[in-house]
Scaffold this motif. Structure first.
Motif, PDB file in Angstrom:
ATOM      1  N   LYS A   1       0.830  -1.211   0.000  1.00  0.00           N
ATOM      2  CA  LYS A   1       0.000   0.000   0.000  1.00  0.00           C
ATOM      3  C   LYS A   1       0.860   1.256   0.000  1.00  0.00           C
ATOM      4  CE  LYS A   1      -0.727   0.489   5.025  1.00  0.00           C
ATOM      5  NZ  LYS A   1      -1.755   0.485   6.094  1.00  0.00           N
ATOM      6  N   TYR A   2       2.104   1.131   0.472  1.00  0.00           N
ATOM      7  CA  TYR A   2       2.986   2.300   0.517  1.00  0.00           C
ATOM      8  C   TYR A   2       3.584   2.644  -0.841  1.00  0.00           C
ATOM      9  CZ  TYR A   2       2.494   1.856   5.533  1.00  0.00           C
ATOM     10  OH  TYR A   2       1.965   1.792   6.800  1.00  0.00           O
ATOM     11  N   LEU A   3       3.310   1.837  -1.865  1.00  0.00           N
ATOM     12  CA  LEU A   3       3.733   2.197  -3.223  1.00  0.00           C
ATOM     13  C   LEU A   3       3.109   3.517  -3.666  1.00  0.00           C
ATOM     14  CD1 LEU A   3       3.500  -1.299  -4.929  1.00  0.00           C
ATOM     15  CD2 LEU A   3       5.598   0.007  -4.550  1.00  0.00           C
ATOM     16  N   ILE A   4       2.034   3.917  -3.014  1.00  0.00           N
ATOM     17  CA  ILE A   4       1.392   5.187  -3.355  1.00  0.00           C
ATOM     18  C   ILE A   4       2.347   6.356  -3.152  1.00  0.00           C
ATOM     19  CG2 ILE A   4       0.432   5.692  -1.062  1.00  0.00           C
ATOM     20  CD1 ILE A   4      -2.139   6.573  -2.481  1.00  0.00           C
ATOM     21  N   LEU A   5       3.389   6.186  -2.327  1.00  0.00           N
ATOM     22  CA  LEU A   5       4.374   7.250  -2.128  1.00  0.00           C
ATOM     23  C   LEU A   5       5.070   7.628  -3.432  1.00  0.00           C
ATOM     24  CD1 LEU A   5       5.944   6.086   1.248  1.00  0.00           C
ATOM     25  CD2 LEU A   5       4.825   8.293   0.853  1.00  0.00           C
ATOM     26  N   VAL A   6       5.224   6.671  -4.346  1.00  0.00           N
ATOM     27  CA  VAL A   6       5.861   6.974  -5.631  1.00  0.00           C
ATOM     28  C   VAL A   6       4.974   7.925  -6.428  1.00  0.00           C
ATOM     29  CG1 VAL A   6       6.872   6.019  -7.732  1.00  0.00           C
ATOM     30  CG2 VAL A   6       6.983   4.718  -5.590  1.00  0.00           C
ATOM     31  N   ASP A   7       3.669   7.633  -6.464  1.00  0.00           N
ATOM     32  CA  ASP A   7       2.731   8.526  -7.152  1.00  0.00           C
ATOM     33  C   ASP A   7       2.683   9.899  -6.489  1.00  0.00           C
ATOM     34  OD1 ASP A   7       2.159   6.348  -8.685  1.00  0.00           O
ATOM     35  OD2 ASP A   7       0.121   6.058  -7.968  1.00  0.00           O
ATOM     36  N   LEU A   8       2.526   9.910  -5.173  1.00  0.00           N
ATOM     37  CA  LEU A   8       2.338  11.170  -4.452  1.00  0.00           C
ATOM     38  C   LEU A   8       3.562  12.069  -4.534  1.00  0.00           C
ATOM     39  CD1 LEU A   8       0.545   9.856  -1.226  1.00  0.00           C
ATOM     40  CD2 LEU A   8      -0.507  10.978  -3.201  1.00  0.00           C
TER      41      LEU A   8
ATOM     42  N   LYS B   1       1.329   9.791   4.442  1.00  0.00           N
ATOM     43  CA  LYS B   1       1.764   8.440   4.084  1.00  0.00           C
ATOM     44  C   LYS B   1       3.217   8.214   4.484  1.00  0.00           C
ATOM     45  CE  LYS B   1      -0.543   4.992   2.703  1.00  0.00           C
ATOM     46  NZ  LYS B   1      -1.807   4.666   3.366  1.00  0.00           N
ATOM     47  N   THR B   2       4.047   9.251   4.398  1.00  0.00           N
ATOM     48  CA  THR B   2       5.437   9.130   4.845  1.00  0.00           C
ATOM     49  C   THR B   2       5.491   8.845   6.339  1.00  0.00           C
ATOM     50  OG1 THR B   2       6.252  10.624   3.114  1.00  0.00           O
ATOM     51  CG2 THR B   2       7.634  10.347   5.057  1.00  0.00           C
TER      52      THR B   2
ATOM     53  N   GLY C   1      22.423  16.417   7.135  1.00  0.00           N
ATOM     54  CA  GLY C   1      21.143  15.977   6.583  1.00  0.00           C
ATOM     55  C   GLY C   1      21.322  15.257   5.269  1.00  0.00           C
ATOM     56  N   ALA C   2      20.197  14.995   4.589  1.00  0.00           N
ATOM     57  CA  ALA C   2      20.249  14.274   3.316  1.00  0.00           C
ATOM     58  C   ALA C   2      18.930  14.444   2.579  1.00  0.00           C
ATOM     59  CB  ALA C   2      20.530  12.793   3.543  1.00  0.00           C
ATOM     60  N   ALA C   3      18.935  14.051   1.313  1.00  0.00           N
ATOM     61  CA  ALA C   3      17.718  13.987   0.492  1.00  0.00           C
ATOM     62  C   ALA C   3      17.498  12.538   0.096  1.00  0.00           C
ATOM     63  CB  ALA C   3      17.870  14.861  -0.750  1.00  0.00           C
ATOM     64  N   ILE C   4      16.225  12.161  -0.044  1.00  0.00           N
ATOM     65  CA  ILE C   4      15.905  10.805  -0.490  1.00  0.00           C
ATOM     66  C   ILE C   4      14.605  10.832  -1.267  1.00  0.00           C
ATOM     67  CG2 ILE C   4      14.722  10.210   1.686  1.00  0.00           C
ATOM     68  CD1 ILE C   4      15.854   7.329   1.315  1.00  0.00           C
ATOM     69  N   ASN C   5      14.573  10.171  -2.431  1.00  0.00           N
ATOM     70  CA  ASN C   5      13.330  10.151  -3.204  1.00  0.00           C
ATOM     71  C   ASN C   5      12.444   8.998  -2.742  1.00  0.00           C
ATOM     72  OD1 ASN C   5      14.084   7.736  -4.620  1.00  0.00           O
ATOM     73  ND2 ASN C   5      15.198   8.949  -6.140  1.00  0.00           N
ATOM     74  N   SER C   6      11.220   8.965  -3.251  1.00  0.00           N
ATOM     75  CA  SER C   6      10.227   7.997  -2.777  1.00  0.00           C
ATOM     76  C   SER C   6      10.666   6.553  -3.013  1.00  0.00           C
ATOM     77  CB  SER C   6       8.884   8.233  -3.476  1.00  0.00           C
ATOM     78  OG  SER C   6       8.393   9.524  -3.217  1.00  0.00           O
ATOM     79  N   VAL C   7      11.253   6.290  -4.182  1.00  0.00           N
ATOM     80  CA  VAL C   7      11.671   4.927  -4.499  1.00  0.00           C
ATOM     81  C   VAL C   7      12.717   4.447  -3.496  1.00  0.00           C
ATOM     82  CG1 VAL C   7      12.843   3.471  -6.206  1.00  0.00           C
ATOM     83  CG2 VAL C   7      11.134   5.141  -6.949  1.00  0.00           C
ATOM     84  N   ASN C   8      13.728   5.286  -3.237  1.00  0.00           N
ATOM     85  CA  ASN C   8      14.787   4.897  -2.309  1.00  0.00           C
ATOM     86  C   ASN C   8      14.304   4.870  -0.869  1.00  0.00           C
ATOM     87  OD1 ASN C   8      17.411   4.405  -3.754  1.00  0.00           O
ATOM     88  ND2 ASN C   8      16.854   6.373  -4.663  1.00  0.00           N
ATOM     89  N   LEU C   9      13.304   5.687  -0.540  1.00  0.00           N
ATOM     90  CA  LEU C   9      12.722   5.621   0.802  1.00  0.00           C
ATOM     91  C   LEU C   9      12.083   4.256   1.032  1.00  0.00           C
ATOM     92  CD1 LEU C   9      11.919   7.042   3.463  1.00  0.00           C
ATOM     93  CD2 LEU C   9       9.816   7.784   2.304  1.00  0.00           C
TER      94      LEU C   9
END
Length: 609
Positions: A430-437, A450-451, A562-570
């Motif tokens: 269900k958390y795949l929605i993070l990629v869309d969002l 969702k995060t 700190g850092a940055a991270i995209n949805s896929v890598n999260l």
């Protein structure tokens, strides 16, 4: 990898460019999912428009349309269409033109036939949004037929029976029962209530719609409970319950309003409990429902048990995806699967081979998610060993003419999600929605929620979404290490502008000083007193430009990394944590890199856009 990220960001920038009302195409219709259309009497009036010389039809032609609709907006054309013996009306003539320049939705002129049918609160007609909602309702339950090629609506045989039935009669009740039980989401709501007896709209909404897909969001109930416990007045609690809901929660509220009018369910407030700190707390959610005896009886028509005939399900191509980037592709894939599973029991491998014969290449994990989603939208999918079959008789499902716009293709976002499905064996899909969002510039709140849910419910972090004025979006901690998070749902790739970098720096300094003078809302109280080490993170669909320079600037000014991270890598990070291949101490070290966190992965080669 960088090339795919850039392509993906460009694709979404193009996709989410706002359209004018007049530019809406046939592919943008979302029949099958209805919000904000409640009253059965208004539904009957909408259907009666298509009955020549009915009272509703007559008053429209002779009074309402001449008075309410200007000639330039189609008055004379509308009257002529309503005078025909076989009434077939273009969808745009029914819905209206939307809000012209210089007007607001509340004072926009009437420009559609259905607008004139529906009474407004302060005027004699409704705006185009309710008109569209009632049209989708009538089409979705089978009272109106929709011709996709011509984009026109006409009366179905079931709709004629409904319009002719006397109000309040047994005949009308039977027609409505047939219509509603042919609508899969109604069956899903009823079956969930039959299984678990008493559910809130949030509990139902979390289990309604396509798994991990944009267009089907639900607010986690524990967040609602926390909000109710923090509210200081009855008015604050009422506002929270009225204003805070996801898309699926809205569908549930709408469907339940129909079922209450039918006598299938009753609205019964439910006390929900949750742990807050070291104690258990509770609050009441009024929008909660129970199945009535009548509802339990009619539900038997969905399975065909005993003497109850199974009612065929009405499934339209449009309902098989709504907001996803490549929804036409998803609709086609799911249509093929449903039709194939009507013919008998098939294994995921057989389905994969069948799709491949239709030019659709998919992993079995994607197919299994679709099968689970079919149940979530209200279809009866039976499993026998490692094979599956759709037990319903399906009506109304057909592929559109592919020649009109070419064969739909899969987007890079779906490719990312397909890859994740094969690797997320511990984290809920269900958390795949993070990629869309992450790429949807209008979904900041859902992205934050969702995060926070992924980190606190799926993993073992403590904390919450804050996401209010002068507060970080999300704060979580584990052991003595805390993380201050800024979520950015952004269609073009997030470059971390200096304004947002300054905002993060301010949060870091407020957390260091912890003085009411700096910020009276004291958001830092979210962290336990044992948390002494901090870092910051930016989360988005993708990153672009000089975001690393801004991260280094924040770090240099604050002394915090700190850092940055995209949805896929999260999601890949979440999988590593939950699988135990990555420790929490090591996880926090990643967020001290002052760069972008990424996990090595490879996508299949090929052209997707």
């Amino acid at each position: 990898m960088e090339q795919i990220k850039t392509l993906c960001a460009s694709f979404y920038a193009m996709l989410y460019f706002k359209k004018n009302e007049e530019e809406i195409t046939v592919a943008d219709r979302t029949f099958g999912w209805v919000q904000e259309a409640y009253i059965l009497r208004n539904l009957k009036n909408v259907v009666s428009v298509f009955v020549p010389e009915s009272p509703v039809n007559r008053i429209l032609r002779t009074d309402k349309i001449p008075r309410l609709i200007a000639e330039k907006d189609g008055r004379d054309i509308f009257i002529k269409e309503l005078e025909e013996e076989n009434i077939r009306i273009p969808y745009t003539h029914l819905k209206g033109k939307g809000t012209p320049a210089g007007f607001t939705r509340s004072n926009a002129p009437c420009s559609g036939i259905i607008q004139a049918v529906l009474p407004g609160q302060r005027k004699e007609y409704q705006s185009d949004w309710p008109a569209d909602s009632f049209l989708r309702w009538a089409v979705s339950v089978g009272f109106l037929d929709y011709d996709r090629g011509e984009d026109v609506c006409s009366l179905s045989e079931l709709g004629r029976q409904y319009a002719d039935a006397k109000e309040g009669s047994e005949e009308e009740a039977n027609v409505l029962m047939t219509a509603f039980l042919s609508y899969p989401p109604v069956c899903r709501v009823l079956s969930l209530l039959a299984e678990e007896e008493h559910l809130t709209k949030f509990e139902i909404g979390a289990r309604l719609g396509f798994l991990g897909e944009a267009g089907f969001t639900s607010i986690p109930q524990y967040m609602i409970l926390e909000g109710l416990l923090e509210a200081k007045t009855k008015e604050e609690r009422t506002k929270l319950l009225q204003d805070t809901e996801g898309t699926s929660d809205k569908y549930v509220r709408t469907i339940c309003s129909w079922l209450i009018q039918m006598g299938f369910i009753s609205k019964v407030p439910k006390e929900v409990t949750g742990r807050r700190g070291n104690r258990v707390s509770s609050a009441v959610i009024p929008q909660s429902y129970k199945l009535t005896l009548k509802g339990r009886t009619v539900l038997k028509h969905t399975t065909g048990v005993s003497r109850f005939a199974r009612i065929p399900k009405r499934v339209m191509w449009d309902m098989l995806a709504t907001k996803a980037a490549d929804r036409e592709y998803l609709r086609n894939r799911r249509t093929h699967i449903i039709k194939y599973l009507e013919g008998g029991y098939r294994s995921p491998l057989q389905i994969q081979e069948y799709l491949n014969s239709r030019g659709i290449k998919e992993e079995t994990e994607t197919i299994l998610d679709d099968l689970q989603s079919f149940v979530r939208i209200g279809l009866q999918v039976k499993k026998n060993g490692d094979t599956y079959r759709v037990m319903d008789e399906i009506k109304g499902l057909k592929l559109p003419d592919e020649g009109r716009s070419g064969i739909p293709v899969k987007s890079e976002v779906s490719v990312y999600k397909d890859y994740l499905r094969t690797h997320m064996t511990h984290v809920d899909h269900k958390y795949l929605i993070l990629v869309d969002l992450g790429f949807d510039g209008s979904s900041d709140r859902d992205y934050e929620i969702k995060t926070a849910e992924l980190l606190t419910s799926e993993l073992m972090f403590k904390g919450a979404r804050l996401g209010d004025t002068r507060k970080p979006d999300v704060c979580v901690y584990y052991g003595d290490h805390g993380l201050i998070i800024d979520n950015k749902a952004y269609g073009k790739g997030y470059s971390l502008p200096i304004k947002q970098a300054d905002e993060m720096y301010r949060y870091i300094e407020e957390n260091k000083e912890r003085k009411d003078l700096l910020n009276p809302n004291r958001w830092w109280k979210i962290f336990d007193e044992s948390v002494t080490r901090f870092s910051f993170a930016f989360i988005s669909g993708s990153f672009t430009g000089g975001f690393k320079d801004r991260i280094n600037l924040i770090s240099a000014r604050s002394g915090i990394h700190g850092a940055a991270i995209n949805s896929v890598n999260l999601l890949l990070l979440a999988e590593e944590l939950k699988a135990g291949r990555l420790g929490y101490e090591e996880c926090f070290r990643l967020f001290e890199s002052n760069g972008e966190i990424s996990f090595p992965f490879s996508l299949p080669s090929g052209d997707f856009c």
